[in-house]
Scaffold this active site. Structure first.
Site, PDB file in Angstrom:
ATOM      1  N   SER A 209       0.805  -1.224   0.000  1.00  0.00           N
ATOM      2  CA  SER A 209       0.000   0.000   0.000  1.00  0.00           C
ATOM      3  C   SER A 209       0.835   1.270   0.000  1.00  0.00           C
ATOM      4  O   SER A 209       0.384   2.313  -0.474  1.00  0.00           O
ATOM      5  CB  SER A 209      -0.941   0.015   1.206  1.00  0.00           C
ATOM      6  OG  SER A 209      -1.951  -0.944   1.061  1.00  0.00           O
TER       7      SER A 209
ATOM      8  N   HIS B 255       1.421   4.483   4.495  1.00  0.00           N
ATOM      9  CA  HIS B 255       0.577   5.140   3.495  1.00  0.00           C
ATOM     10  C   HIS B 255       0.989   6.595   3.305  1.00  0.00           C
ATOM     11  O   HIS B 255       1.140   7.073   2.180  1.00  0.00           O
ATOM     12  CB  HIS B 255      -0.886   5.098   3.945  1.00  0.00           C
ATOM     13  CG  HIS B 255      -1.475   3.730   3.960  1.00  0.00           C
ATOM     14  ND1 HIS B 255      -2.735   3.473   4.447  1.00  0.00           N
ATOM     15  CD2 HIS B 255      -0.980   2.523   3.569  1.00  0.00           C
ATOM     16  CE1 HIS B 255      -3.000   2.190   4.338  1.00  0.00           C
ATOM     17  NE2 HIS B 255      -1.950   1.594   3.814  1.00  0.00           N
TER      18      HIS B 255
END
Length: 313
Positions: A171, A223
Site C-alpha cells: 500500500s 501510506h
C-alpha cells in the site's frame, strides 16, 4: 489497504483540445511492469505460504485441504495468511532488525509481502487499476521508479514511528502512485479540462483511505510516507510540455513566437519538489540509522495510525 480506488477514475479530466478541436494524443505505452509487479506479489505470497507450513506448526489451520499452503487460524490472522513470525523471517519491516542488525533490505522486501489473501487481492486490484493507466501514459521507467521509491519512503516513515511492530504490504507504493497522480494534475494543470472534478475526486479517495488507515491493524504511516514520496516524484517525473510548444514542433510557421517547453510554474515546482524530496529522504535515513524515533518530537502523531504488534499496509 486501498479499498475505494477501483470505483472511480480519479484523474478523469480529459486533455484540452487543440485549435482543430481534436484532443492532442499522448503516446500510449504498452503496460508490462505493473503486470509483472502483480505476478511477483502473488508468487511471493505462494512462497511465503509454502514456507509457513501451518499444519506442521499448529493444529488450528484453516483450509487444511491445501496442505502446507493452509492458512493460520482467524484468531492468529483474520486475513487468511501466514503467521507474523513467518512474515518477519521472510523480510517484514522490523525497526530493531533494520537499526541494530543493519538489515536494510527489509525496507524494500516488506512491500512484496502480504498478510493474507484478502490483503493481497485488495492491494493488487488497486495497483493494477491505477498503475496500468499511469504506465500506458508515462512508460515503465517513470512509473516503476515511482512505485519502488515511494514504497521505500513509506517504509522509512513507518520505521520512524512504529518501533515495536512488524509491517508488510504494497500500500505504501500504491499510495505513491496516488500521490504522483495528484502532482501530475497540478504540474500539468493547464493541459486538463474538468480538472476541478478530477482533483476533488482524487483527494476524496486519498482522504477516505487515510481515514481507514487509523483502523486496526493498518500501518497508516507507510501510506503517508508513500503518498508524499510519490507526490514529490510526480512533479519530477510526470511533467508534460506545454501544448503550445508541442504544436510548434508540428508546424513551426515563419514568424511564430516559440514558447518554452515548460512554463515557469512547472520549473519552480520541479525545483522545490527535488529539494524537499532529497532533504526529506536523506534526513529520514539519517534519523532511522541513528536509532531515533519521531514519536519523541511529535506526541500526537501516534493517533494517525493504529499501533499493534503486526501492521498491514
Amino acid at each position: 489497504m486501498l479499498s475505494t480506488a477501483a470505483e472511480e477514475d480519479p484523474e478523469g479530466g480529459s486533455r484540452e483540445t487543440n485549435n482543430g478541436g481534436e484532443t492532442t494524443p499522448d503516446m500510449q505505452w504498452r503496460s508490462w511492469i505493473i503486470p509483472i509487479v502483480v505476478i511477483a506479489n502473488v508468487v511471493v505470497f505462494v512462497v511465503v505460504m509454502y514456507y509457513n507450513d501451518c499444519p506442521h506448526k499448529s493444529h488450528r489451520c484453516l483450509a487444511k485441504f491445501l496442505g502446507r499452503f493452509s492458512f493460520e487460524s482467524f484468531k492468529s490472522n483474520p486475513l487468511l495468511g501466514p503467521s507474523s513470525s513467518t512474515l518477519e523471517k521472510m523480510g517484514a519491516l522490523a525497526w530493531g532488525k533494520i537499526v541494530h542488525k543493519r538489515q536494510v533490505w527489509r525496507l524494500l522486501t516488506c512491500m512484496w509481502l502480504h498478510a493474507g489473501v484478502i490483503h493481497l487481492l485488495a492491494n493488487m486490484c488497486c495497483v493494477a487499476y491505477i498503475g496500468v493507466r499511469l504506465e500506458q501514459q508515462f512508460g515503465f521507467v517513470r512509473v516503476g521508479t515511482i512505485y519502488l521509491v515511494s514504497g521505500f519512503c513509506g517504509s522509512i516513515l513507518s520505521c520512524l514511528f512504529l518501533e515495536d511492530a512488524i509491517s508488510v504490504g504494497a500500500s505504501s507504493a500504491l499510495f505513491g502512485l496516488l500521490g504522483a497522480m495528484l502532482s501530475e494534475l497540478l504540474i500539468n494543470w493547464t493541459t486538463y479540462d474538468n480538472k476541478g472534478v478530477a482533483i476533488v475526486m482524487l483527494l476524496v479517495i486519498v482522504g477516505v483511505n487515510l481515514g481507514l488507515g487509523t483502523l486496526p491493524p493498518v500501518d497508516n504511516f507507510a501510506h503517508i510516507g508513500g503518498f508524499f514520496g510519490g507526490f514529490l516524484l510526480g512533479f519530477l517525473l510526470l511533467i508534460h510540455p506545454q501544448f503550445e510548444w508541442e504544436e510548434n514542433q508540428v508546424s513551426l510557421m515563419p514568424g511564430t513566437i516559440v514558447k518554452p517547453k515548460y512554463n515557469t510554474c512547472q520549473l519552480v515546482l520541479c525545483i522545490v519538489a527535488s529539494i524537499v524530496f532529497v532533504a526529506g529522504f536523506t534526513s529520514g535515513l539519517v534519523i532511522l540509522f541513528r536509532g531515533d524515533s519521531l514519536n519523541r518530537y511529535c506526541k500526537w502523531c501516534h493517533k494517525l495510525s493504529y499501533s499493534s504488534k503486526s501492521q498491514w499496509t
